[in-house]
Design a protein around this motif. Sequence first.
Motif, PDB file in Angstrom:
ATOM      1  N   LEU A 112       2.220   1.643  -3.389  1.00 46.31           N
ATOM      2  CA  LEU A 112       1.463   2.269  -3.770  1.00 46.31           C
ATOM      3  C   LEU A 112       1.143   3.910  -4.534  1.00 46.31           C
ATOM      4  CD1 LEU A 112      -1.655  -1.298  -4.344  1.00 46.31           C
ATOM      5  CD2 LEU A 112      -0.292   0.102  -6.495  1.00 46.31           C
ATOM      6  N   ALA A 113       0.944   4.076  -2.035  1.00 46.55           N
ATOM      7  CA  ALA A 113       1.055   5.490  -2.564  1.00 46.55           C
ATOM      8  C   ALA A 113       2.363   6.164  -2.467  1.00 46.55           C
ATOM      9  CB  ALA A 113       0.381   5.776  -0.740  1.00 46.55           C
ATOM     10  N   ASN A 132       0.707   9.716  -5.519  1.00 43.14           N
ATOM     11  CA  ASN A 132       0.702  10.839  -5.002  1.00 43.14           C
ATOM     12  C   ASN A 132       1.721  11.310  -3.470  1.00 43.14           C
ATOM     13  OD1 ASN A 132      -0.218  13.803  -3.446  1.00 43.14           O
ATOM     14  ND2 ASN A 132      -1.789  13.142  -3.639  1.00 43.14           N
ATOM     15  N   THR A 178       0.265  -1.461  -0.128  1.00 40.21           N
ATOM     16  CA  THR A 178      -0.316   0.389  -0.392  1.00 40.21           C
ATOM     17  C   THR A 178       1.160   1.356   0.158  1.00 40.21           C
ATOM     18  OG1 THR A 178      -1.367  -1.515   1.692  1.00 40.21           O
ATOM     19  CG2 THR A 178      -1.786   0.982   1.165  1.00 40.21           C
ATOM     20  N   HIS A 179       2.308   0.869   1.001  1.00 39.53           N
ATOM     21  CA  HIS A 179       2.696   2.353   1.182  1.00 39.53           C
ATOM     22  C   HIS A 179       3.497   3.137  -0.844  1.00 39.53           C
ATOM     23  CE1 HIS A 179       3.131   1.775   5.597  1.00 39.53           C
ATOM     24  NE2 HIS A 179       1.863   2.401   5.150  1.00 39.53           N
ATOM     25  N   GLU A 192      -2.111   1.615   9.128  1.00 34.79           N
ATOM     26  CA  GLU A 192      -2.600  -0.235   8.925  1.00 34.79           C
ATOM     27  C   GLU A 192      -3.052  -0.604   9.726  1.00 34.79           C
ATOM     28  OE1 GLU A 192       0.010   1.214   7.304  1.00 34.79           O
ATOM     29  OE2 GLU A 192      -0.968   2.245   5.228  1.00 34.79           O
ATOM     30  N   THR A 223       4.411  15.517  11.225  1.00 31.90           N
ATOM     31  CA  THR A 223       4.177  14.376  11.972  1.00 31.90           C
ATOM     32  C   THR A 223       4.343  14.173  13.670  1.00 31.90           C
ATOM     33  OG1 THR A 223       6.610  12.708  11.791  1.00 31.90           O
ATOM     34  CG2 THR A 223       5.003  12.245  10.464  1.00 31.90           C
ATOM     35  N   LEU A 243      -4.365   4.865   5.709  1.00 32.84           N
ATOM     36  CA  LEU A 243      -2.939   4.980   4.741  1.00 32.84           C
ATOM     37  C   LEU A 243      -1.829   5.323   6.082  1.00 32.84           C
ATOM     38  CD1 LEU A 243      -1.434   4.477   2.291  1.00 32.84           C
ATOM     39  CD2 LEU A 243      -1.928   7.254   2.060  1.00 32.84           C
ATOM     40  N   ASN A 244      -0.833   4.012   6.548  1.00 34.41           N
ATOM     41  CA  ASN A 244       0.318   4.582   7.560  1.00 34.41           C
ATOM     42  C   ASN A 244       0.295   4.298   8.863  1.00 34.41           C
ATOM     43  OD1 ASN A 244       3.521   4.836   7.688  1.00 34.41           O
ATOM     44  ND2 ASN A 244       3.367   6.491   8.091  1.00 34.41           N
ATOM     45  N   ASN A 246       3.199  13.469   3.785  1.00 34.40           N
ATOM     46  CA  ASN A 246       2.328  14.371   4.914  1.00 34.40           C
ATOM     47  C   ASN A 246       1.742  12.969   5.722  1.00 34.40           C
ATOM     48  OD1 ASN A 246       2.679  16.669   4.094  1.00 34.40           O
ATOM     49  ND2 ASN A 246       0.839  16.463   2.430  1.00 34.40           N
ATOM     50  N   MET A 247       1.348  11.795   4.593  1.00 36.62           N
ATOM     51  CA  MET A 247       0.353  10.637   5.834  1.00 36.62           C
ATOM     52  C   MET A 247       2.062  10.092   6.815  1.00 36.62           C
ATOM     53  SD  MET A 247      -2.223  11.255   5.646  1.00 36.62           S
ATOM     54  CE  MET A 247      -2.842   9.972   6.576  1.00 36.62           C
ATOM     55  N   GLY A 248       3.049  10.225   6.435  1.00 36.60           N
ATOM     56  CA  GLY A 248       4.838  10.011   7.209  1.00 36.60           C
ATOM     57  C   GLY A 248       5.608   8.672   6.676  1.00 36.60           C
ATOM     58  N   ILE A 249       4.802   8.724   5.392  1.00 39.70           N
ATOM     59  CA  ILE A 249       5.421   7.694   4.895  1.00 39.70           C
ATOM     60  C   ILE A 249       7.126   7.581   4.492  1.00 39.70           C
ATOM     61  CG2 ILE A 249       5.494   5.991   2.777  1.00 39.70           C
ATOM     62  CD1 ILE A 249       2.208   5.525   3.243  1.00 39.70           C
ATOM     63  N   ARG A 282       0.872  15.780  14.425  1.00 44.15           N
ATOM     64  CA  ARG A 282      -0.609  13.964  14.264  1.00 44.15           C
ATOM     65  C   ARG A 282      -0.047  13.481  15.271  1.00 44.15           C
ATOM     66  NH1 ARG A 282       1.413  12.465   9.273  1.00 44.15           N
ATOM     67  NH2 ARG A 282       0.381  14.156   8.493  1.00 44.15           N
ATOM     68  N   ALA A 296      -4.338  15.726   0.517  1.00 40.89           N
ATOM     69  CA  ALA A 296      -3.171  14.026   0.495  1.00 40.89           C
ATOM     70  C   ALA A 296      -4.428  13.513   0.520  1.00 40.89           C
ATOM     71  CB  ALA A 296      -2.911  14.531   1.938  1.00 40.89           C
ATOM     72  N   LEU A 297      -4.588  12.828  -0.597  1.00 39.33           N
ATOM     73  CA  LEU A 297      -5.624  11.857  -0.742  1.00 39.33           C
ATOM     74  C   LEU A 297      -4.635  11.146  -2.386  1.00 39.33           C
ATOM     75  CD1 LEU A 297      -8.669  12.568  -0.672  1.00 39.33           C
ATOM     76  CD2 LEU A 297      -7.650  11.416   1.040  1.00 39.33           C
ATOM     77  N   VAL A 298      -4.513   9.860  -2.255  1.00 37.77           N
ATOM     78  CA  VAL A 298      -4.144   9.757  -3.089  1.00 37.77           C
ATOM     79  C   VAL A 298      -4.907   8.331  -4.134  1.00 37.77           C
ATOM     80  CG1 VAL A 298      -2.876   6.799  -3.747  1.00 37.77           C
ATOM     81  CG2 VAL A 298      -2.141   8.166  -1.156  1.00 37.77           C
ATOM     82  N   ASP A 319      -6.061   6.511  -7.001  1.00 36.38           N
ATOM     83  CA  ASP A 319      -5.741   4.797  -6.813  1.00 36.38           C
ATOM     84  C   ASP A 319      -5.324   4.132  -6.192  1.00 36.38           C
ATOM     85  OD1 ASP A 319      -5.725   5.573  -9.820  1.00 36.38           O
ATOM     86  OD2 ASP A 319      -3.428   5.854 -10.147  1.00 36.38           O
ATOM     87  N   LEU A 320      -6.141   4.690  -4.917  1.00 33.67           N
ATOM     88  CA  LEU A 320      -6.476   3.873  -3.623  1.00 33.67           C
ATOM     89  C   LEU A 320      -8.104   4.062  -3.150  1.00 33.67           C
ATOM     90  CD1 LEU A 320      -3.413   4.411  -1.053  1.00 33.67           C
ATOM     91  CD2 LEU A 320      -3.869   2.102  -3.142  1.00 33.67           C
ATOM     92  N   GLY A 353       2.432   6.114 -12.602  1.00 37.14           N
ATOM     93  CA  GLY A 353       2.724   5.247 -10.868  1.00 37.14           C
ATOM     94  C   GLY A 353       1.618   5.476 -10.691  1.00 37.14           C
ATOM     95  N   GLY A 354       1.091   4.881  -9.328  1.00 35.79           N
ATOM     96  CA  GLY A 354       0.531   4.603  -8.420  1.00 35.79           C
ATOM     97  C   GLY A 354      -1.027   3.182  -8.529  1.00 35.79           C
ATOM     98  N   ASP A 369       3.735  13.523  -2.179  1.00 38.13           N
ATOM     99  CA  ASP A 369       3.060  14.188  -1.401  1.00 38.13           C
ATOM    100  C   ASP A 369       2.220  14.133  -0.272  1.00 38.13           C
ATOM    101  OD1 ASP A 369       4.946  16.251  -2.877  1.00 38.13           O
ATOM    102  OD2 ASP A 369       3.171  17.352  -3.942  1.00 38.13           O
ATOM    103  N   ALA A 370       1.112  13.168  -1.010  1.00 29.10           N
ATOM    104  CA  ALA A 370       0.228  12.983   0.180  1.00 29.10           C
ATOM    105  C   ALA A 370       0.853  11.771   1.067  1.00 29.10           C
ATOM    106  CB  ALA A 370      -0.663  12.094  -0.839  1.00 29.10           C
ATOM    107  N   ALA A 371       1.522  10.831   0.301  1.00 30.41           N
ATOM    108  CA  ALA A 371       2.108   9.802   0.513  1.00 30.41           C
ATOM    109  C   ALA A 371       3.160  10.923   2.190  1.00 30.41           C
ATOM    110  CB  ALA A 371       2.856   8.957   0.024  1.00 30.41           C
TER     111      ALA A 371
END
Lengths: 317, 251
Positions: free
Chosen positions: A196-197, A201, A193-194, B108, B77, B105-106, A207-210, B80, B92-94, B96-97, A266-267, A203-205
């Motif tokens: 793919l993210a 996207n 999943t990470h 899980e 982070t 996301l992150n 931002n979510m800490g990946i 958060r 901040a959405l992906v 294709d997910l 990608g994605g 920047d989004a990945a």
Amino acid sequence: MRPASYLTNKLRDPGFWGDNAAVIGLIVICCIFSVLTPTFLTWANISDLLVSASILLVLAMAQQFVIVTGGIDLSIGSSLPWAAVIFGLTFNSYHSIPLAIVAAIVSGMAVGLVNGLIIAKLKVNDFIATLGMLGVMNGLALIVSGGQSFAVDSPFLQNLVLGSIGPIRYFYLVALLIAGLSYLVFTYTPFGTHVLATGGNHDAARNMGISTDRMRILVYLIGGGLVGVAAVLMVARTGGSDPSMQTSQLLTSIASVVLGGSSLFGGRAGILGTVAGALVLTTLLVGFTLLQVSEYYQPMAVGIVVIAAAVLSRLQR
Amino acid sequence: MNDSNPILEVSDLRKSFGAVEALRGASLVCPAGEVTALVGDNGAGKSTLIRCITGVHPASGGSIRFKGNEVAFNAPTEARHLGIETVYQDLALVEDLTVWQNMYLNREITHGWGPLRWLDRRGMIAQTEAKLGRLLVNMPPVKAKVRRLSGGQRQSISIGRAASWGSALVIMDEPTAALGLRERGAVETLIGNLRGEGIAQLVISHDLEQVMRISDSVWVMRGGQTIAHWRTSEVDRTQIVAAIAGGDRKA
């Protein structure tokens, strides 16, 4: 909803055709060849076809991991003979198949690691970094081998190519297992999943800490390891390792992934599509050979199919 | 002003980029269960203030207190982890997910251990339905890819995600800027629902009609400073416009 109306709705949805372009293409091509040549749809021919597709399939999986992040690995063109040379050298020095297999995979992973570090840490474009590594590894394979080919004579490798469990041959079983594992990774693991993210996207990945840098290094590392596996299959099939081997597998590995519906931006990971893509390209070549069509037409047909798949993929949901 | 239960207190915050002073003393308070609006012209320093609060930029001076404790975040982070979620304009959405994959996301839910962890897909799907179902009036199918959702649905998912993770403060940067009238209404309903949940919300908006509709208090920024604030019920639009343009001042 009744099954019949469900199927009708599916068939009317352009997205269905876009999402499944490679699988549909494979079915159509198989139908055409089975009408034109009666030997096409025999198990012996299908089994040979799967053997022919196996190396491409493993390389396409390597490419799939990288392409999902929006990258591309051009170094496959020379890291494949590089890993094959390392396999040959190790086997001829130590006469140990397990050691030679590990050496081939590790040498592939080393190339992947360098690719990943250059791209993620030094912020070099994927295309440029792997194009550079294509040249570097080509030279290194020649230097290490002294430009010599190595014959590798091993009952294990012969059994890998010719042996089977019932009607299923080990050679393509390895490739199908790798495809199955790749599917599980993308569908059922946080890592998948990470990845793919990261490609979907960036920047989004982040931002979510990946750690997107880590993801990019890891996909090149995995891709490199798979190139090592492909090198073992290649040595098994050809009976030796040739450092100056010119392979067309680089472009066809990319074409398989594109044909399978994955975006070069990608994605998206379409493992079934990529498997179907690799089989479409191999089936075309095998079918043309059976029909005794001039080999001059074969690259043309492959090119047209790739373009047609790209057009169809515009219908994707 | 109802500052009895402040979640966030920003005092005299300063930020310089080289010789440029982007923030020259910005202050605001966000109480629990309230919507605090932050308004100002382009270049007033709103986005810089948000970035300093959420750890994107370290502040050059001043203080940030979160739940009564002084904090200094070095990365988003860190903010958060303490319960400050930000909904950026790009959401901040992906695409294709799926909705549930974006939701988790992150974060899980997994079975297994170490590198052999696999996703609890059923659990995450069920929990996404439960979490978003509580907040959203018209919830999109959680198995749908975000690519297939409308702008309003995406905005709702992004806000719903931020609010669902036990956040004490949700910061939204222009949450309805790109939306049509109906979708804007749905997002405003969601903001109302979050207020009911006791979550503090800080909303940047250029839409003063909306600010009057949804906020409990308004802070105005100009030239890197907060130069005015009111309870929304005690101010009219003309006064806010005058403050933005350089008129009325009220401490």
